[in-house]
Design an enzyme around this catalytic site. Structure first.
Site, PDB file in Angstrom:
ATOM      1  CD  GLU A 236      -3.145  -1.025   2.044  1.00 36.30           C
ATOM      2  OE1 GLU A 236      -3.179  -0.088   2.845  1.00 36.30           O
ATOM      3  OE2 GLU A 236      -4.046  -1.865   1.953  1.00 36.30           O
TER       4      GLU A 236
ATOM      5  CD  GLU B  28      -3.599  -6.101   4.130  1.00 40.37           C
ATOM      6  OE1 GLU B  28      -4.430  -5.276   4.558  1.00 40.37           O
ATOM      7  OE2 GLU B  28      -2.371  -5.902   4.131  1.00 40.37           O
TER       8      GLU B  28
END
Ligand code: BG6
Length: 456
Positions: A158, A358
């Site tokens: 991220e 995720e």
């Protein structure tokens, strides 16, 4: 039909789960020194995975997963950033070998939010190109020590979040304009570091696969007005395309460059960077997905300064999606179909296989008669897995599904009240107790799901 070699996994990250602060030669990370508000757990003990390693591997094996997605703690592997730390390397060798003995494929990410504080203190971390060399050296140490057994790798987790969150990257610049400029410089330096890392990877782990882990953006315009549709497109460029275009194509989207140039924020580059960025393509893309995002145009004179830096942009801001169910911790709403929509767009643009790295539901779970009846989480996982199955049935390449998280862990900034785990960790924000592990109902549900899929 789920293919036989599909990976059913579970995910964590080092600073959120390990603890073991100050132990085994670990250096000080940005996440060890950041300000944590009173009443919220920090990462010094976290879920105490450092001391529960064997037990956690047993729990993974009983769960039946065939992949464990975790991250190396940069400061456990490299101490203060400049020297390999053998005790830390030994810890990860135990983790990797323990997983492999149980038939669990290790899938580490090199950089999941924390970094050596010493690099921030010495030269302002990612603001400086020096950080690129430190990162590549660290990655090289990992490839050399673990690459014989570890074949699946994530580079940066991220980038959107880690470039924007000052407490993770140490960008404490007080001038708002300068801070944004530096954020974009840090992001450029990270992208270059990723590419140089892939270059080294190809030489050391010749039979491995590597790629970025993105915070997938499924962007809906708040209304069909052309202004909002354009705002949504702009948001896609700033929240996702600037990272993935760079990872895959080695260049930024045009509208991103134009905006940065207009603001005087375009990063400093060097002529030799171009070739490095253009070459060294990744093999896969990791997908982190919790919810979609609704976007609208900024109204004239509107104050957007309270938004997180990644939404602070004159070309778009956050809207509201009235069609989704929202909960306390899932304030953008729950949107399983968004997972399918987002992965489809990513595939059509980049043509790379993906892995869901995720996906999960946050909830303040509690124990009832020694058990945790998290039906809400089962429902969330079931609906999202269905969308993965739909995606694969339509012929798109999905390597695996690895929900967040294997066990309860410190949320990125909201402590232990916000839980995602399949396994309950018996501690509170204030009291770490013994961090006893208790499988939740979702653990048993997922165990069955994996068993039945493998049978079928
Ligand atoms: C992702 C991160 O952004 O979302 C994880 O990769 C994080 O590290 C997860 O924990 C959930 O976010 P949060 O803020 O609820 O912990």
């Amino acid at each position: 039909m789920v293919k036989k070699d599909f990976y059913w996994g579970a995910s964590t990250s080092a600073f959120q789960v390990e603890g073991g602060f100050g132990e085994g030669g670990k250096g000080i990370a940005t996440t060890d020194v950041r300000h944590v508000p009173e009443g919220i757990a920090d990462s010094k003990i976290a879920s105490d995975h450092y001391h529960h390693l064997s037990e956690d591997i047993e729990l993974m094996a009983d769960l039946g997963i065939d992949l464990y997605r975790f991250s190396f703690n940069w400061t456990r592997v490299m101490g203060e950033g400049d020297q390999p730390n053998q005790e830390g390397i030994d810890f990860y060798n135990r983790l990797i070998d323990g997983c492999l003995e149980k038939g669990i494929t290790p899938f580490p990410t090199l950089y999941h939010f924390e970094m050596p504080q010493a690099l921030v203190t010495k030269f302002d971390g990612w603001k400086s190109r020096k950080c690129i060399d430190y990162f590549v050296d660290y990655a090289k140490v990992c490839f050399q020590h673990f690459g014989d057994r570890v074949k699946l790798w994530g580079t940066i987790n991220e980038q959107l979040i880690v470039t924007a969150a000052s407490d993770l990257n140490g960008n404490h610049e007080t001038d708002a304009d300068e801070k944004m400029k530096q954020m974009y410089q840090m992001s450029y330096n990270m992208s270059l570091a990723e590419k140089k890392t892939i270059q080294v990877f190809r030489k050391i782990v010749r039979d491995g696969q590597i790629g970025p882990v993105c915070s997938m953006q499924v962007v809906y315009p708040e209304t069909p007005s052309p202004r909002n549709i354009l705002a949504a497109k702009n948001a896609e460029d700033f929240l996702q395309n600037c990272f993935l275009d760079m990872s895959v194509f080695g260049e930024y989207p045009k509208s991103y460059c134009n905006y940065l140039n207009e603001k005087g924020w375009y990063p400093e580059t060097e002529p030799a960077d171009r070739e490095i960025l253009k070459k060294n393509k990744p093999d896969l893309i990791g997908i982190n997905y919790y919810c979609s995002t609704c976007i609208r145009a900024v109204e004239p004179g509107e104050d957007t300064s309270k938004l997180p830096p990644f939404y602070r942009n004159e070309r778009f801001t956050l809207g509201n999606n009235p069609y989704l169910t929202k909960t306390k911790w899932m304030e953008f709403g729950i949107d399983p179909e968004g997972l399918y929509i987002g992965m489809r767009s990513i595939y059509e643009k980049y043509h790379l296989p993906m892995m869901v790295t995720e996906n999960g539901l946050a909830y303040s779970d509690s124990i009832e008669d020694g058990q945790i009846h998290d039906v809400y989480r089962i429902d969330y996982l079931e609906q999202h897995i269905k969308q993965c199955e739909r995606f694969m049935e339509e012929g798109y390449p999905l390597l695996g599904y690895s929900p967040w998280s294997l066990l309860d862990l410190v949320s990125s900034h909201q402590g232990f009240k916000k839980r995602y785990g399949l396994i309950f960790v018996d501690r509170t924000d204030e009291d770490p107790k013994e961090c006893r592990r208790i499988p939740k109902d979702s653990y048993y549900w997922y165990q069955n799901k994996i068993k039945n899929t493998k049978k079928g």
